[in-house]
Design a protein around this motif. Structure first.
Motif, PDB file in Angstrom:
ATOM      1  N   ALA A 120      -9.260   1.077 -11.478  1.00 61.64           N
ATOM      2  CA  ALA A 120      -9.154  -0.358 -11.219  1.00 61.64           C
ATOM      3  C   ALA A 120      -9.663  -0.759  -9.846  1.00 61.64           C
ATOM      4  O   ALA A 120     -10.055  -1.910  -9.641  1.00 61.64           O
ATOM      5  CB  ALA A 120      -7.698  -0.800 -11.372  1.00 61.64           C
ATOM      6  N   PHE A 121      -9.675   0.186  -8.905  1.00 65.31           N
ATOM      7  CA  PHE A 121     -10.063  -0.125  -7.535  1.00 65.31           C
ATOM      8  C   PHE A 121     -11.060   0.936  -7.034  1.00 65.31           C
ATOM      9  O   PHE A 121     -10.955   2.107  -7.408  1.00 65.31           O
ATOM     10  CB  PHE A 121      -8.836  -0.150  -6.613  1.00 65.31           C
ATOM     11  N   PRO A 122     -11.999   0.535  -6.164  1.00 61.87           N
ATOM     12  CA  PRO A 122     -13.051   1.467  -5.712  1.00 61.87           C
ATOM     13  C   PRO A 122     -12.559   2.396  -4.594  1.00 61.87           C
ATOM     14  O   PRO A 122     -13.021   2.320  -3.448  1.00 61.87           O
ATOM     15  CB  PRO A 122     -14.146   0.520  -5.215  1.00 61.87           C
ATOM     16  N   ILE A 123     -11.625   3.273  -4.927  1.00 69.14           N
ATOM     17  CA  ILE A 123     -11.086   4.195  -3.920  1.00 69.14           C
ATOM     18  C   ILE A 123     -10.956   5.594  -4.517  1.00 69.14           C
ATOM     19  O   ILE A 123     -10.935   5.768  -5.739  1.00 69.14           O
ATOM     20  CB  ILE A 123      -9.688   3.755  -3.419  1.00 69.14           C
ATOM     21  N   VAL A 124     -10.862   6.564  -3.628  1.00 76.55           N
ATOM     22  CA  VAL A 124     -10.399   7.896  -3.986  1.00 76.55           C
ATOM     23  C   VAL A 124      -8.985   7.993  -3.431  1.00 76.55           C
ATOM     24  O   VAL A 124      -8.778   7.943  -2.214  1.00 76.55           O
ATOM     25  CB  VAL A 124     -11.296   8.998  -3.381  1.00 76.55           C
ATOM     26  N   PHE A 125      -8.018   8.075  -4.294  1.00 74.35           N
ATOM     27  CA  PHE A 125      -6.614   7.893  -3.921  1.00 74.35           C
ATOM     28  C   PHE A 125      -6.189   8.839  -2.801  1.00 74.35           C
ATOM     29  O   PHE A 125      -5.575   8.418  -1.811  1.00 74.35           O
ATOM     30  CB  PHE A 125      -5.723   8.106  -5.150  1.00 74.35           C
ATOM     31  N   GLU A 126      -6.529  10.108  -2.924  1.00 79.74           N
ATOM     32  CA  GLU A 126      -6.025  11.078  -1.947  1.00 79.74           C
ATOM     33  C   GLU A 126      -6.630  10.865  -0.563  1.00 79.74           C
ATOM     34  O   GLU A 126      -6.026  11.246   0.446  1.00 79.74           O
ATOM     35  CB  GLU A 126      -6.294  12.505  -2.430  1.00 79.74           C
ATOM     36  N   HIS A 127      -7.797  10.214  -0.492  1.00 83.81           N
ATOM     37  CA  HIS A 127      -8.392   9.902   0.808  1.00 83.81           C
ATOM     38  C   HIS A 127      -7.848   8.586   1.365  1.00 83.81           C
ATOM     39  O   HIS A 127      -7.463   8.499   2.534  1.00 83.81           O
ATOM     40  CB  HIS A 127      -9.918   9.824   0.703  1.00 83.81           C
ATOM     41  N   HIS A 128      -7.796   7.582   0.512  1.00 82.56           N
ATOM     42  CA  HIS A 128      -7.349   6.261   0.950  1.00 82.56           C
ATOM     43  C   HIS A 128      -5.884   6.275   1.372  1.00 82.56           C
ATOM     44  O   HIS A 128      -5.483   5.571   2.298  1.00 82.56           O
ATOM     45  CB  HIS A 128      -7.568   5.245  -0.181  1.00 82.56           C
ATOM     46  N   PHE A 129      -5.095   7.082   0.675  1.00 82.61           N
ATOM     47  CA  PHE A 129      -3.648   7.103   0.929  1.00 82.61           C
ATOM     48  C   PHE A 129      -3.188   8.467   1.447  1.00 82.61           C
ATOM     49  O   PHE A 129      -2.118   8.952   1.087  1.00 82.61           O
ATOM     50  CB  PHE A 129      -2.881   6.744  -0.348  1.00 82.61           C
ATOM     51  N   ALA A 130      -3.987   9.076   2.306  1.00 86.87           N
ATOM     52  CA  ALA A 130      -3.628  10.396   2.834  1.00 86.87           C
ATOM     53  C   ALA A 130      -2.301  10.345   3.592  1.00 86.87           C
ATOM     54  O   ALA A 130      -1.431  11.214   3.409  1.00 86.87           O
ATOM     55  CB  ALA A 130      -4.741  10.918   3.743  1.00 86.87           C
ATOM     56  N   ASP A 131      -2.107   9.331   4.435  1.00 89.19           N
ATOM     57  CA  ASP A 131      -0.851   9.222   5.193  1.00 89.19           C
ATOM     58  C   ASP A 131       0.330   8.947   4.262  1.00 89.19           C
ATOM     59  O   ASP A 131       1.424   9.490   4.440  1.00 89.19           O
ATOM     60  CB  ASP A 131      -0.953   8.104   6.235  1.00 89.19           C
ATOM     61  N   GLU A 132       0.093   8.094   3.263  1.00 86.48           N
ATOM     62  CA  GLU A 132       1.164   7.753   2.321  1.00 86.48           C
ATOM     63  C   GLU A 132       1.574   8.973   1.491  1.00 86.48           C
ATOM     64  O   GLU A 132       2.770   9.180   1.225  1.00 86.48           O
ATOM     65  CB  GLU A 132       0.708   6.615   1.404  1.00 86.48           C
ATOM     66  N   LEU A 133       0.615   9.780   1.102  1.00 88.05           N
ATOM     67  CA  LEU A 133       0.939  10.983   0.337  1.00 88.05           C
ATOM     68  C   LEU A 133       1.748  11.966   1.177  1.00 88.05           C
ATOM     69  O   LEU A 133       2.645  12.642   0.669  1.00 88.05           O
ATOM     70  CB  LEU A 133      -0.346  11.635  -0.179  1.00 88.05           C
ATOM     71  N   ALA A 134       1.449  12.018   2.473  1.00 92.57           N
ATOM     72  CA  ALA A 134       2.245  12.878   3.359  1.00 92.57           C
ATOM     73  C   ALA A 134       3.686  12.376   3.415  1.00 92.57           C
ATOM     74  O   ALA A 134       4.634  13.178   3.388  1.00 92.57           O
ATOM     75  CB  ALA A 134       1.626  12.902   4.755  1.00 92.57           C
ATOM     76  N   ALA A 135       3.858  11.056   3.495  1.00 92.95           N
ATOM     77  CA  ALA A 135       5.210  10.486   3.510  1.00 92.95           C
ATOM     78  C   ALA A 135       5.918  10.728   2.182  1.00 92.95           C
ATOM     79  O   ALA A 135       7.131  10.992   2.144  1.00 92.95           O
ATOM     80  CB  ALA A 135       5.140   8.993   3.820  1.00 92.95           C
ATOM     81  N   LEU A 136       5.168  10.657   1.090  1.00 91.21           N
ATOM     82  CA  LEU A 136       5.765  10.907  -0.231  1.00 91.21           C
ATOM     83  C   LEU A 136       6.214  12.360  -0.362  1.00 91.21           C
ATOM     84  O   LEU A 136       7.207  12.647  -1.037  1.00 91.21           O
ATOM     85  CB  LEU A 136       4.770  10.565  -1.334  1.00 91.21           C
ATOM     86  N   ARG A 137       5.494  13.260   0.265  1.00 83.30           N
ATOM     87  CA  ARG A 137       5.913  14.659   0.188  1.00 83.30           C
ATOM     88  C   ARG A 137       7.257  14.877   0.880  1.00 83.30           C
ATOM     89  O   ARG A 137       8.059  15.723   0.442  1.00 83.30           O
ATOM     90  CB  ARG A 137       4.823  15.561   0.780  1.00 83.30           C
TER      91      ARG A 137
END
Length: 477
Positions: free
Chosen positions: A411-428
């Motif tokens: 739906a959006f022109p992104i690569v999730f793991e790159h765009h949300f690298a900081d957020e994924l770290a917080a989710l971990r």
């Protein structure tokens, strides 16, 4: 703007009565101030640089996208008396002439909105909130509903959702039947607590028999759904009193139940200064009250929808969640994700296209703008692509407790793991606490994490890091 759609995996809520895992120690440790995400960006991010002409542009943009359904919200701000816990935008008065003046201006705003949406003004959902909507007399309400039908096209009763908030102290059985004839098919009753001592402490004395009589009248009048609002954390509440209230509510058997945590913010809401801090339950007691609510309502067959909402398995909210089409807006959870929200009345908030807009907050400002033949939009926000992306993520997590990363990337022109690298770290870090489960394609909120869903969504809120000091939001638990 594309909305992220769930992938082929079945929603996490296909079980008829999903279980919530209660971990008191975890809730006590991780509970903090945070938004309720009835919008993203949240209303405290709206600015005065967005006004009437920006709203006109938003409607023009919607028109280019073709016909869409509408959801209408009307705000009636008046109350006869003040409830000390209340944080709503309201005007406490017994001067009925104020309501008559307000109604004349509200009808003008409705007409202006109807003309603006001409040709795409099909309404599938209507909600009256307040204040106390039934502060309007029966004749005034009938007049307003007839005016709405002149300005908009409403779906047939069997397809549309037309709801009104009611204070059982202000309506008779006859008035309930009249509301049904006027076109409402869903009714929401403020109860808060059935215990007389608690009621006196918050200045809302409301005998159980009075409330049950209105519920019975709604069923006799063929309302499609009856909802009840409760609050835990009020002064003089105890586990024993809460248990009695829950027994009485379950006996009344409403279709939906909302159990809100009382947010004590007397620095923001003056009526709350009348509540004695010494009479309020402590944090541990409030957590046990929440646990009691979850266990008691679950045992009675109610489905936990999310946040503070419960519904019977056959209710439209529960069905929408199982089918992956639940939505969240300023009225809470909703079944109409495809509808633009047109808001009328002082302080009301709408959502049209990729914008949010809020009307003037005082009657004088509201009246002045309408007298200029302008819609009373005073502030708002136009969503950036990043806002829209994060809104889609937060919506999906709030409503379904899981997120397909592939659907977001489609739906959006992104690569999730790159765009949300900081957020994924917080989710971990949240995964280490047992709130979420991460795998290659999905973010799933665990049964333990559902009660802290606001914490999970806050990871994706880029505005929180810029927030000024001082509490702006209620506690997440």
């Amino acid at each position: 703007m594309l909305e992220a759609q769930p992938a082929s995996r079945a929603p996490a809520t296909t079980a008829p009565n999903p279980v919530v895992e209660f971990d008191g120690d975890l809730l006590a440790r991780l509970g903090k101030s945070g938004p309720r995400y009835t919008s993203y960006p949240t209303a405290d991010r709206f600015g005065a640089d967005f006004g009437y002409r920006d709203y006109l542009q938003a409607v023009a943009g919607v028109r280019t996208r073709g016909k869409r359904l509408l959801s209408l919200y009307l705000h009636i701000p008046f109350c006869e008396s003040v409830c000390y816990y209340c944080a709503c935008n309201k005007i406490v008065t017994r001067r009925r002439d104020k309501a008559a003046t307000y109604l004349s201006y509200l009808k003008r705003e409705v007409e202006m909105q109807g003309l603006l949406f001409a040709g795409m003004n099909d309404v599938a959902q209507l909600h009256f909130g307040g204040g106390t909507p039934t502060y309007l007399t029966d004749a005034q309400m009938g007049e307003l509903m007839a005016h709405l039908r002149r300005c908009f096209r409403f779906a047939p009763d069997e397809r549309g959702e037309y709801s009104i908030e009611v204070d059982p102290r202000t309506v008779s059985i006859e008035r309930v039947h009249s509301l049904r004839r006027q076109g409402f098919n869903r009714i929401s009753l403020g109860v808060q607590d059935f215990d007389p001592d608690v009621q006196r402490a918050v200045n809302r004395v409301q005998p159980e028999a009075e409330t049950v009589a209105i519920i019975d009248a709604a069923r006799a009048a063929d309302f499609r759904s009856v909802s009840i609002d409760l609050i835990y954390g009020l002064p003089r509440q105890t586990l024993a009193s809460m248990a009695r209230t829950l027994d009485q509510v379950v006996e009344a058997s409403p279709d939906r139940i909302s159990v809100y945590h009382y947010a004590h913010m007397p620095h923001l809401f003056k009526p709350q200064r009348r509540i004695l801090s010494a009479e309020m339950p402590d944090s541990d007691t409030k957590l046990r009250m929440l646990q009691l609510c979850i266990e008691r309502l679950g045992a009675a067959g109610y489905v936990y929808i999310g946040m503070d909402h419960f519904a019977k398995p056959g209710d439209d909210l529960a069905v929408a969640q199982r089918q992956g089409r639940l939505h969240r807006n300023f009225q809470g959870y909703s079944t109409h994700a495809d509808a633009d929200l047109v808001a009328c009345g002082v302080s009301s908030i709408g959502a049209v296209g990729a914008t949010y807009s809020q009307n003037a907050k005082t009657l004088d400002e509201y009246y002045e703008l309408i007298d200029r033949n302008e819609l009373p939009v005073q502030r708002g926000i136009r969503l950036s692509m990043d806002d829209a992306l994060r809104r889609a993520i937060i919506q999906q997590l709030m409503c379904q407790f899981e997120l397909s990363i592939a659907a977001i990337e489609q739906a959006f022109p992104i690569v999730f793991e790159h765009h949300f690298a900081d957020e994924l770290a917080a989710l971990r870090a949240l995964q280490a606490d047992g709130l979420v489960q991460l795998d290659a394609g999905w973010i799933s909120v665990t049964l333990k994490g559902r009660l802290l869903i606001r914490n999970v969504c806050m990871v994706f809120d880029r505005y929180l890091a810029r927030q000024a000091e001082g509490p702006r939001h209620s506690q997440t638990i």
